[in-house]
Design an enzyme around this catalytic site. Structure first.
Site, PDB file in Angstrom:
ATOM      1  N   HIS A 479      -8.975  -7.866 -13.171  1.00 36.67           N
ATOM      2  CA  HIS A 479      -8.369  -7.365 -11.931  1.00 36.67           C
ATOM      3  C   HIS A 479      -8.975  -5.998 -11.565  1.00 36.67           C
ATOM      4  O   HIS A 479      -9.382  -5.773 -10.417  1.00 36.67           O
ATOM      5  CB  HIS A 479      -6.854  -7.255 -12.132  1.00 36.67           C
ATOM      6  N   GLU A 480      -9.039  -5.125 -12.537  1.00 36.98           N
ATOM      7  CA  GLU A 480      -9.565  -3.773 -12.251  1.00 36.98           C
ATOM      8  C   GLU A 480     -11.049  -3.817 -11.913  1.00 36.98           C
ATOM      9  O   GLU A 480     -11.529  -3.069 -11.062  1.00 36.98           O
ATOM     10  CB  GLU A 480      -9.324  -2.827 -13.424  1.00 36.98           C
ATOM     11  N   HIS A 483     -11.713  -4.629  -8.368  1.00 40.88           N
ATOM     12  CA  HIS A 483     -11.520  -3.529  -7.416  1.00 40.88           C
ATOM     13  C   HIS A 483     -12.801  -2.747  -7.144  1.00 40.88           C
ATOM     14  O   HIS A 483     -12.886  -2.028  -6.155  1.00 40.88           O
ATOM     15  CB  HIS A 483     -10.450  -2.565  -7.929  1.00 40.88           C
ATOM     16  N   GLU A 502      -5.537  -5.389  -2.980  1.00 39.71           N
ATOM     17  CA  GLU A 502      -4.742  -6.032  -4.034  1.00 39.71           C
ATOM     18  C   GLU A 502      -4.746  -7.558  -3.969  1.00 39.71           C
ATOM     19  O   GLU A 502      -4.763  -8.226  -4.998  1.00 39.71           O
ATOM     20  CB  GLU A 502      -3.309  -5.508  -3.990  1.00 39.71           C
TER      21      GLU A 502
END
Ligand SMILES: [Zn+2]
Length: 798
Positions: A479-480, A483, A502
């Site tokens: 997830h990170e 980003h 998000e």
């Protein structure tokens, strides 16, 4: 006049007048003192005047260069390019009259009717509500407004860049004899527009200019949200000094940094991605359009490690006894809110068996992946871009370091360290070029308010992801990592549209993680479907338990991305304390992207996504930029009834569950893993209903072994029961060997306030489940753990 926020107004103001003048580069020079819990030093800001962003046409992209340097050299004091807006609008009498009125204490009445949707009122914040009485400042002066709060500003001065030896090379004047304001601004104009291939020279000039002597103090004033600076007689942004130095210090309670202790009990400080971003760390232009580069020199006691958003893997330089200095820089312009710093006594973690070179493993592209590479120029403002560098585009795994308190060494070695390369590589296989050249990962202190946070070149991970199996760690890391593309390299022009970072990261985390685990397509689909079931539960729960107006992903509708004449704006609900508990942007955004990927087919969707990344990296976007390009790029037969308007209506501009999603879930998706869970749930419900006397036999019931996400789904379903008796909870604990850590981790997943309340009630009936000393089931702590913050950001991507 120091205006207090209207408590009924929960929007975060972005005060900087970016329509008139833009920071292009920050040079920070700071000392970190743990005893006083203060960071102090100077920041030098280099400006470009005029508005290049107000109109989003390609023609405004490169003002100083395309309008030609000739202007800078020969036509001063003319501005080096024609500002799109008239800078007088801000410094004119109209503006001054605002001040007079406001300074005389006339109360602003906007917003009192509770209608916060009205843009006029929102922009009214900057023009009257938050203005301050700057005394007899002279009615004609241009006022520079910077976002700033919880800082002690000690001095503001103009920097005499003309005093830097050798600087005349930039002006092509043989010798700088008559030094004037115009000449200094001309030098800065040349400096901020040096071509990308001269970035080293540019950084060096910035550093040297930042050390140049001052040439006159500037008048300044502060209020709750801003720092205002003016120079007597400088009536327009063009006349205003283009290099200024601010001496300041942070306050221990300032909301941009957290002073605390790490897991080994040693002091540390880090930016927490609070709703107010970095304005309590340094005065800056917060609106996302103010994309800048930065460099920072940070000094701390030699036992500390300084980590920061910087593209170099800095090593400390020893200074006087017991003190060392760290220097970082970036060459890619980004919003100041994405800057992150962490200082603590952390240790770099290395794999137990150190492979020859686990960094920078490189592999050439296979033919099937060759479509990652697009020829052509990038659409962003000029900087040394990795997408234009053939060896960078093929780099699957970027160099990375992992830092943590030494007591977490074993945990890092068991889980995190071996996950980083496959997750980075998976991301590259899905999206192509890593936008950032390197990565630091830091295990942050226990009080960190979310599971993770992504910033340029640095990811914060909660220690919670180190417990148990690799699943939570892997998904969170993915997830990170996602980003880096969505939230950082491609940012939202309007922070209210948080789903753009998000929603994408949540959707991509599943895709990356399936690739990192090398799942076959069927397994991957099953796992992703299970995730969808889980997120569906949470979305329904959140929609039931949150205010309707906060369930809308694009609340500003056609006014999205609009700013006031000065460039100020607000982040809708940015200061609402409930917002940090909400996941609607993650969940609805995720379901929208999942819906689009299913509609188009994964191959078509991800091929488009790579193209989108290539087109928009280094830029800010609004929802329509993505949707328009998507629909233009898919064949007619696949578009069916999809249109930008329909997607706005069904997904982005309504509260509650989007209709297409409701229909899809009602149709009942096929998922073997979720079916298994349903079977187990039935067993537990039967057991929960049975009378106590049969307890012994029932606990011997055979329960299937479940995957971590299945277990979470099982708990989600069980929590829908009106009562779960303590006996059932104890049996659950035994059957799935739920340790306290597991329970906490699982609870991180059942995160909405409504659900936590239910859980709290259940758990008060189950004495063997973990409790905190306050007697209720650690709700406070969990609420903190589950908070997700977002730095691209009105708070960092997490
Ligand atoms: Zn580029």
């Amino acid at each position: 006049m120091d205006t207090k926020l209207d408590p009924s107004r929960d929007d975060l103001p972005l005060m900087a007048n970016t329509s008139h003048i833009l920071v292009k580069h920050y040079v920070l020079d700071l000392d970190v003192d743990f005893e006083s819990q203060i960071i102090e030093g100077t920041i030098v800001l280099f400006f470009e005047s005029g508005n290049r962003f107000q109109k989003q046409s390609g023609s405004t992209k490169e003002p100083c260069r395309s309008e030609s340097n000739e202007a800078c050299r020969f036509r001063m004091p003319e501005p080096c390019h024609s500002p799109v807006t008239d800078t007088r609008t801000f410094s004119s009498k109209t503006r001054s009259n605002d001040f007079t009125i406001c300074g005389k204490g006339e109360k602003d009445t906007s917003g009192k009717d509770g209608n916060h949707d009205n843009w006029e009122q929102a922009s009214g914040i900057s023009s009257s509500k938050y203005c301050c009485d700057t005394g007899n400042h002279g009615s004609e002066d241009f006022l520079l407004v910077l976002d700033c709060c919880d800082l002690s500003v000690l001095k503001v001065e103009e920097v005499d860049v003309a005093a830097v030896p050798g600087i005349e090379k930039l002006t092509r004047s043989p010798k700088l004899t008559v030094v004037s304001e115009e000449l200094r601004n001309q030098i800065v104009c040349e400096l901020v527009t040096l071509p990308a291939d001269r970035w080293r020279e540019q950084l060096d000039y910035y550093a040297r200019c930042s050390q140049a002597p001052g040439c006159g103090e500037l008048l300044f004033d502060t209020d709750t949200w801003s720092l205002q600076i003016r120079k007597t007689g400088a009536q327009t942004a063009t006349d205003f000094p283009h290099a200024i130095r601010i001496r300041y210090s942070t306050k221990p309670q300032g909301r941009s940094v957290t002073w605390t202790s790490d897991q080994s009990g040693r002091p540390c400080v880090y930016t927490m991605g609070s709703p107010i971003n970095n304005r309590a760390l340094f005065p800056c232009q917060e609106p996302p359009v103010a994309m800048s580069t930065w460099q920072a020199t940070v000094r701390a006691a030699a036992s500390f490690v300084v980590l920061m958003s910087g593209e170099n893997s800095a090593k400390p330089t020893q200074l006087r006894e017991g003190c060392s200095s760290w220097h970082y820089y970036v060459t890619m312009p980004m919003p100041a809110s994405t800057f992150t710093i962490a200082v603590g006594s952390w240790t770099e973690m290395k794999p137990e068996t150190c492979s020859s070179n686990d960094l920078a493993a490189e592999r050439s592209l296979s033919p099937s992946e060759a479509d990652f590479r697009y020829v052509g120029i990038c659409g962003h403002m000029e900087y040394p871009c990795r997408f234009q560098n053939p060896s960078a585009t093929t780099q699957e795994i970027i160099p990375h370091r992992v830092f943590a308190p030494v007591c977490l060494k074993a945990a890092c070695q068991e889980t995190l360290l071996q996950l980083v390369p496959p997750c980075l590589s998976a991301a590259h296989r899905v999206l192509g070029t890593h936008p950032f050249s390197r990565l630091d990962i830091l295990i942050v202190p226990g009080n960190f308010p979310s599971l993770g946070m992504a910033s340029p070149h640095i990811i914060f991970l909660s220690q919670s992801v180190l417990t148990g199996n690799s699943h939570l760690c892997g998904t969170r890391l993915c997830h990170e990592i996602a980003h880096a593309w969505f939230g950082l390299a491609i940012g939202a022009r309007d922070w209210t549209e948080e789903w753009l970072s998000e929603g994408f990261a949540t959707h991509l985390e599943d895709v990356f993680w399936a690739k990192a685990q090398q799942l076959d397509p069927h397994e991957a689909q099953e796992q992703q479907e299970l995730k969808a079931c889980l997120r569906w539960c949470r979305l329904q729960d959140e929609v039931r338990n949150s205010p309707e107006e906060m369930q809308v992903l694009r609340p500003n509708k056609e006014k999205t991305g609009h700013v006031s004449d000065s460039g100020s704006s607000v982040v809708k609900h940015g200061l609402n304390p409930e917002k940090v508990f909400m996941q609607v942007h993650y969940l609805k955004g995720y379901f929208l992207l999942r819906f689009l990927a299913q509609r188009l087919g994964d191959d078509t969707y991800f091929a488009f996504l790579r193209k989108f990344v290539h087109t928009f990296h280094g830029q800010l976007i609004l929802s329509q930029d993505f949707l328009q390009m998507l629909l233009e790029n898919i064949p007619e037969e696949k578009r069916l009834e999809l249109s930008v308007e329909n997607i706005f209506r069904d997904w982005l501009e309504s509260s509650g569950i989007p209709q297409p999603l409701q229909r899809e879930r009602q149709a009942g998706a096929e998922c073997g893993l979720a079916r298994q869970v349903s079977v187990e749930v039935e067993k537990w419900i039967r057991m929960n209903r049975r009378p106590r006397k049969r307890k012994r036999r029932e606990t011997e019931q055979v329960f299937e072994k479940l995957l971590p996400d299945q277990l979470v789904l099982l708990l989600e379903h069980l929590l829908e029961q009106k009562t779960l008796n303590p006996r059932t909870l104890q049996s659950l604990e035994r059957a799935y060997r739920l340790t306290q850590q597991d329970a906490e981790r699982l609870l991180c997943c059942t995160r909405t306030p409504g659900r936590l309340q239910v859980l709290n009630q259940h758990c008060q009936e189950a004495p063997s489940w973990p409790r905190d000393p306050r007697g209720s089931f650690g709700i406070k702590r969990e609420r903190e753990t589950i908070m997700e913050s977002e730095n691209g950001r009105s708070s960092p991507p997490c």
